[in-house]
Scaffold this motif. Sequence first.
Motif, PDB file in Angstrom:
ATOM      1  N   ASP A 260       0.853  -1.197   0.000  1.00 37.29           N
ATOM      2  CA  ASP A 260       0.000   0.000   0.000  1.00 37.29           C
ATOM      3  C   ASP A 260       0.887   1.245   0.000  1.00 37.29           C
ATOM      4  OD1 ASP A 260      -1.860   2.006   0.397  1.00 37.29           O
ATOM      5  OD2 ASP A 260      -3.061   0.817   1.799  1.00 37.29           O
ATOM      6  N   LEU A 261       0.797   1.997  -1.107  1.00 31.92           N
ATOM      7  CA  LEU A 261       1.590   3.222  -1.241  1.00 31.92           C
ATOM      8  C   LEU A 261       0.713   4.468  -1.210  1.00 31.92           C
ATOM      9  CD1 LEU A 261       4.008   2.072  -4.090  1.00 31.92           C
ATOM     10  CD2 LEU A 261       4.589   2.408  -1.684  1.00 31.92           C
ATOM     11  N   ARG A 262      -0.478   4.354  -0.643  1.00 24.93           N
ATOM     12  CA  ARG A 262      -1.410   5.478  -0.701  1.00 24.93           C
ATOM     13  C   ARG A 262      -1.000   6.634   0.215  1.00 24.93           C
ATOM     14  NH1 ARG A 262      -7.033   2.753   0.495  1.00 24.93           N
ATOM     15  NH2 ARG A 262      -5.655   1.453   1.805  1.00 24.93           N
ATOM     16  N   GLN A 263      -0.288   6.345   1.282  1.00 30.16           N
ATOM     17  CA  GLN A 263       0.136   7.410   2.194  1.00 30.16           C
ATOM     18  C   GLN A 263       1.537   7.884   1.810  1.00 30.16           C
ATOM     19  OE1 GLN A 263      -0.666   6.619   6.406  1.00 30.16           O
ATOM     20  NE2 GLN A 263      -1.748   4.744   5.781  1.00 30.16           N
ATOM     21  N   PRO A 264       1.697   9.177   1.544  1.00 31.23           N
ATOM     22  CA  PRO A 264       3.016   9.689   1.130  1.00 31.23           C
ATOM     23  C   PRO A 264       4.099   9.339   2.142  1.00 31.23           C
ATOM     24  CG  PRO A 264       1.314  11.364   0.870  1.00 31.23           C
ATOM     25  CD  PRO A 264       0.683  10.248   1.629  1.00 31.23           C
ATOM     26  N   GLY A 265       5.202   8.803   1.641  1.00 28.55           N
ATOM     27  CA  GLY A 265       6.344   8.502   2.480  1.00 28.55           C
ATOM     28  C   GLY A 265       6.215   7.244   3.308  1.00 28.55           C
ATOM     29  N   LEU A 266       5.133   6.467   3.123  1.00 28.36           N
ATOM     30  CA  LEU A 266       4.932   5.275   3.941  1.00 28.36           C
ATOM     31  C   LEU A 266       4.533   4.092   3.059  1.00 28.36           C
ATOM     32  CD1 LEU A 266       4.728   4.105   6.839  1.00 28.36           C
ATOM     33  CD2 LEU A 266       2.287   4.713   6.763  1.00 28.36           C
ATOM     34  N   LEU A 267       5.156   2.942   3.326  1.00 27.02           N
ATOM     35  CA  LEU A 267       4.812   1.693   2.651  1.00 27.02           C
ATOM     36  C   LEU A 267       4.222   0.737   3.669  1.00 27.02           C
ATOM     37  CD1 LEU A 267       4.895  -0.424   0.337  1.00 27.02           C
ATOM     38  CD2 LEU A 267       7.231  -0.946   1.072  1.00 27.02           C
ATOM     39  N   VAL A 268       3.025   0.250   3.383  1.00 32.30           N
ATOM     40  CA  VAL A 268       2.372  -0.732   4.239  1.00 32.30           C
ATOM     41  C   VAL A 268       2.349  -2.049   3.472  1.00 32.30           C
ATOM     42  CG1 VAL A 268       0.292  -1.371   5.498  1.00 32.30           C
ATOM     43  CG2 VAL A 268       0.956   1.044   5.318  1.00 32.30           C
ATOM     44  N   ALA A 269       2.996  -3.083   4.034  1.00 36.23           N
ATOM     45  CA  ALA A 269       3.108  -4.380   3.355  1.00 36.23           C
ATOM     46  C   ALA A 269       2.303  -5.423   4.113  1.00 36.23           C
ATOM     47  CB  ALA A 269       4.574  -4.792   3.288  1.00 36.23           C
ATOM     48  N   ARG A 270       1.476  -6.149   3.394  1.00 37.48           N
ATOM     49  CA  ARG A 270       0.680  -7.232   3.983  1.00 37.48           C
ATOM     50  C   ARG A 270       1.128  -8.548   3.347  1.00 37.48           C
ATOM     51  NH1 ARG A 270      -3.947  -5.375   6.596  1.00 37.48           N
ATOM     52  NH2 ARG A 270      -4.388  -3.145   6.275  1.00 37.48           N
ATOM     53  N   PRO A 271       1.507  -9.521   4.165  1.00 36.00           N
ATOM     54  CA  PRO A 271       1.912 -10.820   3.609  1.00 36.00           C
ATOM     55  C   PRO A 271       0.752 -11.500   2.885  1.00 36.00           C
ATOM     56  CG  PRO A 271       2.614 -10.588   5.894  1.00 36.00           C
ATOM     57  CD  PRO A 271       1.669  -9.465   5.623  1.00 36.00           C
ATOM     58  N   ALA A 272       1.104 -12.345   1.944  1.00 37.62           N
ATOM     59  CA  ALA A 272       0.067 -13.079   1.226  1.00 37.62           C
ATOM     60  C   ALA A 272      -0.653 -14.026   2.161  1.00 37.62           C
ATOM     61  CB  ALA A 272       0.681 -13.842   0.059  1.00 37.62           C
ATOM     62  N   LYS A 273       0.065 -14.648   3.113  1.00 40.15           N
ATOM     63  CA  LYS A 273      -0.537 -15.512   4.110  1.00 40.15           C
ATOM     64  C   LYS A 273      -0.731 -14.727   5.404  1.00 40.15           C
ATOM     65  CE  LYS A 273       1.648 -19.634   2.181  1.00 40.15           C
ATOM     66  NZ  LYS A 273       2.534 -20.802   2.446  1.00 40.15           N
ATOM     67  N   ALA A 274      -1.501 -15.284   6.294  1.00 37.04           N
ATOM     68  CA  ALA A 274      -1.773 -14.588   7.557  1.00 37.04           C
ATOM     69  C   ALA A 274      -0.472 -14.252   8.269  1.00 37.04           C
ATOM     70  CB  ALA A 274      -2.652 -15.463   8.447  1.00 37.04           C
ATOM     71  N   GLY A 275      -0.360 -13.040   8.719  1.00 40.37           N
ATOM     72  CA  GLY A 275       0.856 -12.612   9.392  1.00 40.37           C
ATOM     73  C   GLY A 275       0.748 -11.149   9.737  1.00 40.37           C
ATOM     74  N   PRO A 276       1.714 -10.609  10.486  1.00 40.86           N
ATOM     75  CA  PRO A 276       1.654  -9.203  10.895  1.00 40.86           C
ATOM     76  C   PRO A 276       1.843  -8.261   9.716  1.00 40.86           C
ATOM     77  CG  PRO A 276       3.782 -10.153  11.446  1.00 40.86           C
ATOM     78  CD  PRO A 276       2.925 -11.293  10.978  1.00 40.86           C
ATOM     79  N   VAL A 277       1.157  -7.134   9.795  1.00 38.92           N
ATOM     80  CA  VAL A 277       1.318  -6.077   8.786  1.00 38.92           C
ATOM     81  C   VAL A 277       2.621  -5.350   9.055  1.00 38.92           C
ATOM     82  CG1 VAL A 277       0.363  -3.943   7.885  1.00 38.92           C
ATOM     83  CG2 VAL A 277      -1.164  -5.816   8.532  1.00 38.92           C
ATOM     84  N   ARG A 278       3.414  -5.167   8.020  1.00 35.25           N
ATOM     85  CA  ARG A 278       4.704  -4.492   8.177  1.00 35.25           C
ATOM     86  C   ARG A 278       4.587  -3.071   7.629  1.00 35.25           C
ATOM     87  NH1 ARG A 278       8.927  -8.240   8.971  1.00 35.25           N
ATOM     88  NH2 ARG A 278       8.255 -10.408   8.764  1.00 35.25           N
ATOM     89  N   ARG A 279       5.074  -2.126   8.406  1.00 34.70           N
ATOM     90  CA  ARG A 279       5.066  -0.733   7.989  1.00 34.70           C
ATOM     91  C   ARG A 279       6.498  -0.211   7.998  1.00 34.70           C
ATOM     92  NH1 ARG A 279      -0.065   1.818   8.706  1.00 34.70           N
ATOM     93  NH2 ARG A 279      -1.600   0.373   9.579  1.00 34.70           N
ATOM     94  N   GLN A 280       6.815   0.565   7.004  1.00 31.49           N
ATOM     95  CA  GLN A 280       8.132   1.190   6.969  1.00 31.49           C
ATOM     96  C   GLN A 280       8.058   2.452   6.145  1.00 31.49           C
ATOM     97  OE1 GLN A 280      10.001  -2.185   4.687  1.00 31.49           O
ATOM     98  NE2 GLN A 280      10.982  -0.498   3.600  1.00 31.49           N
ATOM     99  N   ALA A 281       8.976   3.336   6.403  1.00 31.48           N
ATOM    100  CA  ALA A 281       9.037   4.557   5.612  1.00 31.48           C
ATOM    101  C   ALA A 281       9.430   4.204   4.188  1.00 31.48           C
ATOM    102  CB  ALA A 281      10.049   5.526   6.229  1.00 31.48           C
ATOM    103  N   ALA A 282       8.754   4.827   3.247  1.00 34.37           N
ATOM    104  CA  ALA A 282       9.054   4.529   1.851  1.00 34.37           C
ATOM    105  C   ALA A 282      10.464   4.938   1.490  1.00 34.37           C
ATOM    106  CB  ALA A 282       8.043   5.237   0.939  1.00 34.37           C
ATOM    107  N   GLY A 283      11.022   5.904   2.227  1.00 32.59           N
ATOM    108  CA  GLY A 283      12.402   6.308   1.954  1.00 32.59           C
ATOM    109  C   GLY A 283      13.396   5.272   2.418  1.00 32.59           C
TER     110      GLY A 283
END
Length: 288
Positions: A260-283
């Motif tokens: 998910d790149l909808r928020q400027p400067g932030l990448l939200v990654a969701r695993p294909a299988k059940a698991g924790p959502v990972r967030r990191q700065a897009a930079g």
Amino acid sequence: MSDAMARAQRDPSITRPRRRHGAAPRRRLSWRRWLVGGGIAVTVAAGIGLVAWAGGPGVLAKRGVAACDRLLIAHGFAVRRVTFTGAQRTPAKAIARAAAIDGTRSILALDLDAIRARVEALPWVRRAAVTRLLPGTVRIDVEERHAIAVWQHKGRLWLIDEDGAPIMAARADAHPDLGLVVGAGANVAAAELRRMLGREQALAARVKAAVRVGERRWDLAFDSGTVVALPETAPDAAWRKLAAMQARHGLLDQGYGRLDLRQPGLLVARPAKAGPVRRQAAGNERAT
């Protein structure tokens, strides 16, 4: 100067030989005859047409128009040739059928606007121009549409052009070279999406479908199964950032189901299988 010519000039009783009547070149007479005959035909036809017009749509009017056409055809204004230019995907036979020029009307009686409208109704034709080339040729110039994508909407597939207008129905496997856009409004936004994706061609080659969300933004489905959500504002910047992260860390091949790149400067990654959502700065392009 000879003595005979000198005597002829001094003595008025001696006349010069006249050119025999009718000795003009045959071609010149033929051309004059065509002009005179054609002029008479047009004049008489105009008179008949005026009478027919004044008489209204009755039997007399129809007979007058028919007589006008016969006279024009008899004097060289029959349609003897129809030519086509510009058509690549549209067969000449299809254009000929749409034009419906069957030789029963003189070239001057053809309704060029009606012919143009029928030709432009063909699926691949964007514009058409119809021209008379007297005495007997009609030229039809065609500008065709260019398909840029396959549009899926309400369970149907359509080829669409640069304006998003449907060209014709499509099969799912018939156009592998064209991208698939899905949803309401996807057809209208497809041309701009195509230009944006083309700026990162290696990444664009992996896009299997683009889904229009709320007629505002795109979700891109990749061949790895990952879906990337682009923002409504400045999607091209997010696209370039995704290309850079893919080149350095191969994000699309790490098993993420959604990025998910909808928020400027932030990448939200969701695993294909059940698991924790990972967030990191897009930079911060370190893969996690």
